[in-house]
Design an enzyme around this catalytic site. Structure first.
Site, mmCIF file in Angstrom:
data_model
loop_
_atom_site.group_PDB
_atom_site.id
_atom_site.type_symbol
_atom_site.label_atom_id
_atom_site.label_comp_id
_atom_site.label_asym_id
_atom_site.label_seq_id
_atom_site.Cartn_x
_atom_site.Cartn_y
_atom_site.Cartn_z
ATOM 1 N N ASP A 49 0.860 -1.173 0.000
ATOM 2 C CA ASP A 49 0.000 0.000 0.000
ATOM 3 C C ASP A 49 0.905 1.234 0.000
ATOM 4 O O ASP A 49 1.966 1.241 0.625
ATOM 5 C CB ASP A 49 -0.887 -0.027 1.244
ATOM 6 C CG ASP A 49 -2.008 0.994 1.205
ATOM 7 O OD1 ASP A 49 -1.896 1.949 0.421
ATOM 8 O OD2 ASP A 49 -2.980 0.838 1.950
ATOM 9 N N ASP A 55 -2.297 8.178 -3.303
ATOM 10 C CA ASP A 55 -3.611 8.788 -3.499
ATOM 11 C C ASP A 55 -4.112 9.378 -2.193
ATOM 12 O O ASP A 55 -3.515 9.189 -1.139
ATOM 13 C CB ASP A 55 -4.613 7.759 -4.032
ATOM 14 C CG ASP A 55 -4.916 6.659 -3.014
ATOM 15 O OD1 ASP A 55 -4.043 6.367 -2.172
ATOM 16 O OD2 ASP A 55 -6.017 6.084 -3.054
ATOM 17 N N GLN A 90 -10.728 6.511 -7.468
ATOM 18 C CA GLN A 90 -11.361 7.235 -6.367
ATOM 19 C C GLN A 90 -12.643 7.894 -6.875
ATOM 20 O O GLN A 90 -12.995 7.772 -8.035
ATOM 21 C CB GLN A 90 -10.393 8.255 -5.781
ATOM 22 C CG GLN A 90 -9.237 7.651 -4.991
ATOM 23 C CD GLN A 90 -9.674 7.029 -3.678
ATOM 24 O OE1 GLN A 90 -10.838 7.117 -3.266
ATOM 25 N NE2 GLN A 90 -8.734 6.382 -2.996
ATOM 26 N N GLY A 100 -11.201 3.984 -1.634
ATOM 27 C CA GLY A 100 -12.227 4.877 -1.119
ATOM 28 C C GLY A 100 -13.525 4.200 -0.754
ATOM 29 O O GLY A 100 -14.556 4.868 -0.617
ATOM 30 N N ASP A 108 -7.722 -7.407 0.133
ATOM 31 C CA ASP A 108 -6.900 -7.530 1.342
ATOM 32 C C ASP A 108 -7.731 -7.017 2.502
ATOM 33 O O ASP A 108 -8.620 -6.176 2.316
ATOM 34 C CB ASP A 108 -5.618 -6.688 1.234
ATOM 35 C CG ASP A 108 -5.880 -5.212 1.523
ATOM 36 O OD1 ASP A 108 -5.619 -4.780 2.655
ATOM 37 O OD2 ASP A 108 -6.369 -4.501 0.615
ATOM 38 N N CYS A 140 -11.958 -28.082 7.628
ATOM 39 C CA CYS A 140 -10.698 -27.322 7.628
ATOM 40 C C CYS A 140 -9.527 -28.235 7.992
ATOM 41 O O CYS A 140 -9.634 -29.061 8.909
ATOM 42 C CB CYS A 140 -10.789 -26.165 8.622
ATOM 43 S SG CYS A 140 -9.364 -25.062 8.592
ATOM 44 N N CYS A 164 -6.453 -26.908 8.824
ATOM 45 C CA CYS A 164 -5.428 -26.104 9.498
ATOM 46 C C CYS A 164 -5.026 -26.782 10.810
ATOM 47 O O CYS A 164 -5.678 -27.714 11.287
ATOM 48 C CB CYS A 164 -5.936 -24.687 9.757
ATOM 49 S SG CYS A 164 -7.090 -24.557 11.149
ATOM 50 N N CYS A 224 -7.687 -26.918 13.590
ATOM 51 C CA CYS A 224 -8.804 -27.848 13.414
ATOM 52 C C CYS A 224 -8.371 -29.306 13.424
ATOM 53 O O CYS A 224 -9.157 -30.182 13.801
ATOM 54 C CB CYS A 224 -9.535 -27.540 12.108
ATOM 55 S SG CYS A 224 -10.492 -26.013 12.170
ATOM 56 N N HIS A 257 -6.293 -20.434 11.487
ATOM 57 C CA HIS A 257 -7.569 -20.963 10.994
ATOM 58 C C HIS A 257 -8.283 -19.960 10.099
ATOM 59 O O HIS A 257 -8.786 -20.318 9.020
ATOM 60 C CB HIS A 257 -8.482 -21.332 12.171
ATOM 61 C CG HIS A 257 -9.892 -21.577 11.747
ATOM 62 N ND1 HIS A 257 -10.318 -22.768 11.192
ATOM 63 C CD2 HIS A 257 -10.981 -20.752 11.735
ATOM 64 C CE1 HIS A 257 -11.596 -22.684 10.880
ATOM 65 N NE2 HIS A 257 -12.024 -21.475 11.195
#
Length: 354
Positions: free
Chosen positions: A60, A114, A157, A184, A234, A272, A274, A277, A303
């Site tokens: 970013d 921005d 934007q 935005g 994200d 799951c 992971c 789990c 998880h």
């Protein structure tokens, strides 16, 4: 993209992040320029080497974080002067310096600098901000150093105003970027208005370049964004939720601090794979959070990231085989149904192998 703001996905090793199926992570220019500093990151071999992440990294530009500082920053036509939230020291970011910092970090995907105003805002304020952001986008592109395998995204934007979004897209596509982000949004307007804005924004963007919705969101936000043509997301939500005892599952969100989990020997989800789990029960996770043990946030973060990646893989497969219109209502119905009953999901965690 899991968020690794300061060069780490909180509570996770990068091997653990890789195990969730993540292929790209996010870092942040504002935070990394303040600590440890872009030049120090460069000396450590760049953000990939510093983090132990061989895959792509998107950074970013720092614009959103700087704008969030309120009275600690001063905006002008050239850039932003601001005081660090860490020690009060004075710094300045411009389109050129943000781009140079991201180059020093060795970001695979660089974001243009921005301004992101909070919503609601007047059309006049949104127009002024959008036009400034488009001037900054042109300067960011001029400062970007093209390299094979690297790219830069422009940021659309214009708030929730249809004409401003259209003007922003035209300006960015005339400049030309490797991908396009929709900025935005998720800044106070609510999901319904966010989706309405996507409805008239994403069709304007080039079809063969990535469309990235910044800072979003819940599982339902992701599904709704994909339905409206978004490719990339994200959000800190899965990691932040993991640190606050909230688990995302196919049946909605579970609060592991709730006493009803104290004797529940089932895993969080039957679907799951992971570590949380496959090795641990809800009862154990509940205990970890009640005892304030750091393993609890780590396991729940693991998880949540695994769930988000599995959700995106499921959506992607449905797009490829043409079944997304059938999948979407089923996903939403399952989220709304609430936790599995004992009859639906009775099995406890298997005992450990000696």
């Amino acid at each position: 993209m899991p968020v690794g703001t300061v060069g780490t996905v909180k509570g996770m090793t990068m091997d653990a992040v890789r195990s969730t199926g993540a292929g790209i992570v996010l870092g942040n220019t504002y935070h990394l320029m303040l600590r440890p500093g872009a030049e120090r990151v460069r000396k450590m071999g760049g953000l990939h080497r510093m983090m132990d992440w061989p895959g792509p990294i998107l950074t970013d530009s720092g614009g959103f974080q700087v704008m969030s500082l309120g009275a600690l920053r001063k905006l002008d036509a050239d850039g932003v002067t601001f005081n660090s939230h860490i020690d009060g020291s004075t710094h300045r970011l411009t389109p050129e310096s943000s781009t140079r910092i991201q180059h020093a970090l060795n970001a695979t995907i660089t974001m243009c600098f921005d301004e992101c105003p909070a919503l609601p805002a007047t059309p006049e304020r949104l127009a002024e901000s959008m036009e400034l952001s488009m001037r900054w986008a042109a300067r960011s592109r001029e400062a970007f150093v093209p390299r094979e395998g690297y790219g830069q995204f422009g940021i659309v934007q214009g708030g929730t105003e249809r004409d401003l979004r259209a003007r922003s897209v035209r300006a960015l596509t005339e400049i030309g970027f490797e991908g396009y982000a929709i900025g935005g949004l998720a800044v106070g307007e609510g999901q319904e208005l966010m989706f309405a804005t996507l409805d008239f924004t994403t069709p304007l963007l080039p079809e063969r370049q990535a469309r990235y919705l910044m800072g979003v969101g819940t599982p339902d936000d992701l599904l709704g964004g994909v339905e409206r043509g978004v490719d990339m997301f994200d959000c800190v939500m899965p990691t932040r939720a993991g640190r606050t005892a909230r688990a995302y599952t196919e049946r909605g969100t579970l609060n592991l601090r709730n006493a009803r989990h104290a004797d529940d020997l089932r895993p969080l989800s039957p679907h799951c794979d992971c570590l949380a789990c496959t090795r641990h029960s809800r009862a154990y996770l509940h205990h970890l959070f009640r005892a304030e043990e750091m393993l609890g946030p780590t396991l729940l973060t693991w998880h949540n990231l695994a769930y988000y990646q599995r959700l995106m893989r499921t959506i992607r497969a449905a797009i490829l085989d043409g079944t997304l219109p059938d999948l979407a209502p089923r996903l939403r119905a399952h989220w709304a149904a609430g936790d599995w009953t004992e009859d639906e999901f009775p099995q406890p965690i298997p005992p450990p192998v000696p």
